[in-house]
Design an enzyme around this catalytic site. Structure first.
Site, PDB file in Angstrom:
ATOM      1  N   CYS A  66      32.349  42.252  33.893  1.00 23.74           N
ATOM      2  CA  CYS A  66      31.435  42.463  32.929  1.00 23.74           C
ATOM      3  C   CYS A  66      30.733  43.837  32.920  1.00 23.74           C
ATOM      4  CB  CYS A  66      30.485  41.212  32.702  1.00 23.74           C
ATOM      5  SG  CYS A  66      30.068  40.939  31.152  1.00 23.74           S
ATOM      6  N   HIS A  70      33.744  36.729  33.072  1.00 23.31           N
ATOM      7  CA  HIS A  70      33.131  36.268  34.344  1.00 23.31           C
ATOM      8  C   HIS A  70      34.314  35.614  35.039  1.00 23.31           C
ATOM      9  CE1 HIS A  70      29.362  38.081  34.166  1.00 23.31           C
ATOM     10  NE2 HIS A  70      29.323  37.848  32.865  1.00 23.31           N
ATOM     11  N   GLU A 118      34.450  34.657  37.986  1.00 20.38           N
ATOM     12  CA  GLU A 118      33.879  34.104  39.220  1.00 20.38           C
ATOM     13  C   GLU A 118      33.589  32.714  38.891  1.00 20.38           C
ATOM     14  OE1 GLU A 118      32.613  36.501  37.575  1.00 20.38           O
ATOM     15  OE2 GLU A 118      30.230  36.339  37.462  1.00 20.38           O
TER      16      GLU A 118
HETATM   17  N1  GLN Z   1      24.701  43.998  29.663  1.00 21.43           N
HETATM   18  C1  GLN Z   1      26.281  44.022  29.331  1.00 21.43           C
HETATM   19  C2  GLN Z   1      26.231  43.136  27.990  1.00 21.43           C
HETATM   20  O1  GLN Z   1      25.576  42.566  27.373  1.00 21.43           O
HETATM   21  C3  GLN Z   1      27.017  43.292  30.506  1.00 21.43           C
HETATM   22  C4  GLN Z   1      26.521  41.827  30.522  1.00 21.43           C
HETATM   23  C5  GLN Z   1      26.861  41.108  31.763  1.00 21.43           C
HETATM   24  O2  GLN Z   1      27.196  41.960  32.749  1.00 21.43           O
HETATM   25  N2  GLN Z   1      27.109  39.860  31.785  1.00 21.43           N
HETATM   26  O3  GLN Z   1      27.452  43.705  27.332  1.00 21.43           O
END
Ligand code: GLN
Length: 538
Positions: free
Chosen positions: A381, A509, A511
């Site tokens: 992310c 994500h 994970e």
């Molecule tokens: N802050 C970034 C976004 O909103 C990444 C979010 C995250 O890592 N979950 O796109």
């Protein structure tokens, strides 16, 4: 008839109620039952989405897009069942629904009260979570400790459920602490007696008492406690600290919990099939080698902020026969000058999700160091967004490259809000959340991870910003492969520098979908790359 297990906590918080609930779920699933778990959190926030990860740990995202408590991650990893939007309820969510009903006139002019309106709403959630998957058993954990002001409506609601569905269909498990006195090593049960007394004053008599303790408890003492707490003589069991988390279901099974729960709830007497689980635990306890992974993030003061990432690394380690040692590196303390020194000892670097500008420059320095030194890098992310920013700055030479989240005035916002995606409002529940499909480009590292025959995967998301499509051609021409895309091709889901040992970033994500005996494939290949890197280095 659906069966209900309610898990409450006594004496102190932090006793691992969640692990107890999850382990029980694993055992029941291993008996062939359909099990789902749920957590009722008495705090007022609507969900943990707006909570600071350094205070409350990670936000676990369900497949259907709910932002939930991290205990739900334990449930999914242990029970291996997708949870749903009914799996986490907070006081805030209950009151929002009740007040909404009130404005709509649903209560027909009645005075709106905790009993029955608030308790009815809680009961609706308790019934809904299992109904969604036709569960045989619903396990509901009540957050906090019995006696807390905030948890009263929840305790009252579970009491009512046992009236509604019949006491024989409910099991109340109370997890408490049996402390040992340092002076004479004596185990004390009085706090448990008091806690059970409090629970009974609220109308609930527990059927089973799980004692957290650091030393074995004498059978006589257990019987004494059973008598004073009004449970069957074998219904006081101990739950000692395990060397690895995934051993807890096996220890609980050895302690006789299956017989007790089967008898008390009238469940089928099939023996739980936990052979695969036992093998995984054996393997995990006998890992031959180790690798060191630096986890570069801004919430490293609180390990729980990266709980699912750490667990996924552990799972990948088990599959690769290595123990994964995590070196927690604060990105705020990293810079171009010290990055080589700070990351030199690591066999690989992982960069998980995060929000806001703090610590970003240190992350970019770490991504650059990895790419230039061919040290395995896995960005999740925010970690993917950092890999793109780093590539744009140092390969394409756009020194101001950034994300719209950090620098609205940058001329090269390689990460930004994309058309049709969520706006820039930073309010709760408005991100791109939950499971979305990602199409995998053949002959890439990403394809190698998932397997050449896999064309698409579903992975969970929690972000607002995206790869900026205006830069697709530039980055691809310079050597950054766009290896994952949404089915309509509009959103970039994954990037990699294909000729590196492992330099990969995913917008999602992964994970959240890793399981102890079934590691998430990217994590598995990442740890394999860490092993290769370590061997190469000698
Ligand atoms: N802050 C970034 C976004 O909103 C990444 C979010 C995250 O890592 N979950 O796109």
């Amino acid at each position: 008839m659906e069966k209900y297990i309610f898990v409450t906590g006594g004496v102190v918080s932090g006793l691992g109620k969640g692990i107890t609930a999850a382990s029980l779920g694993r055992i029941l699933k291993a008996k062939g039952l359909k099990v789902i778990a749920q957590k009722l959190d008495p705090y007022i926030n609507i969900d943990p989405g707006q909570l600071n990860p350094t205070q409350h740990g990670e936000v676990f995202v369900t497949e259907d897009g709910a932002e939930t408590d991290l205990d739900l991650g334990h449930y999914e990893r242990f029970i291996d069942e997708n949870l749903n939007m009914f799996s986490n309820l907070t006081t805030g969510k209950v009151y929002t629904a009740v007040l909404d009903n009130e404005r709509k006139g649903v209560y027909g002019g009645k005075t709106v009260q905790v009993i029955p309106h608030v308790t009815d709403e809680i009961k609706r959630f308790i019934r809904a979570v299992g109904a969604k998957i036709s569960a045989d058993v619903v396990i509901t954990e009540i957050g906090g400790t019995v006696g807390d002001i905030e948890s009263l409506p929840f305790i009252e609601a579970i009491r009512q459920v046992s009236n509604d569905v019949g006491r024989e269909n409910c099991l109340f498990v109370h997890v408490t602490l049996a402390p040992t006195l340092t002076s004479n090593g004596e185990v004390k049960t009085k706090p448990t007696q008091h806690s059970v007394k409090t629970l009974r004053s609220l109308g609930i008599s527990p059927n089973l008492i799980v004692l957290r303790t650091n030393k074995p408890i004498d059978q006589k003492l257990k019987e004494k406690l059973a008598l004073s707490c009004n449970v069957e003589p074998d219904c006081v069991i101990e739950n000692r600290d395990a060397s690895i988390l995934y051993e807890v279901p096996l220890l609980m099974l050895d302690g006789g919990i299956d017989e007790i729960v089967t008898r008390e709830l009238g469940l089928p007497e099939t023996a739980p099939q936990l052979d695969d689980w036992r093998q995984m635990v054996e393997r995990a306890k006998n890992l031959k080698d180790k690798v060191k992974v630096a986890l570069v993030g801004k919430y490293v003061s609180m390990f729980d902020a990266y709980l699912s990432v750490a667990e996924a690394l552990t799972h990948a380690g088990i599959a690769n026969d290595v123990k994964v040692d995590i070196d927690w590196v604060d990105s705020e303390k990293l810079n171009e000058k010290n990055v080589a020194k700070k990351l030199d000892g690591a066999d690989a670097v992982i960069m998980p999700g995060g929000f806001g500008i703090r610590g970003i420059e240190g992350m970019v320095a770490a991504a650059k160091y990895c790419r230039e030194n061919d040290k395995p890098y896995f960005g999740i992310c925010l970690g993917m967004q950092i890999a793109v920013i780093e590539f744009a700055r140092n390969v394409l030479g756009w020194k101001d490259a950034s994300s719209g989240e950090f620098d609205e005035n940058s001329k090269h916002r390689v990460i930004d809000i994309m058309e049709g995606q969520q706006g820039k409002v930073c309010t709760g529940g408005t991100m791109r959340l939950g499971g979305y499909k990602c199409m995998i480009k053949p002959d890439t590292k990403l394809a190698q991870c998932y397997g050449a025959d896999v064309q698409s995967v579903m992975e969970r998301h929690r972000h607002r910003f995206e790869f900026n499509n205006a830069y697709r051609e530039d980055v691809e021409n310079a050597g950054l492969t766009l290896c994952g895309k949404s089915p309509d091709g509009n959103l970039i889901e994954a990037v990699e520098v294909s000729d590196k040992l492992f330099h990969l970033g995913v917008q999602y994500h992964p994970e959240f979908k890793s399981r102890p005996a079934r590691p998430q494939p990217i994590f598995r290949e990442f740890i394999a790359a860490a092993k290769t890197y370590k061997a190469r280095r000698g």
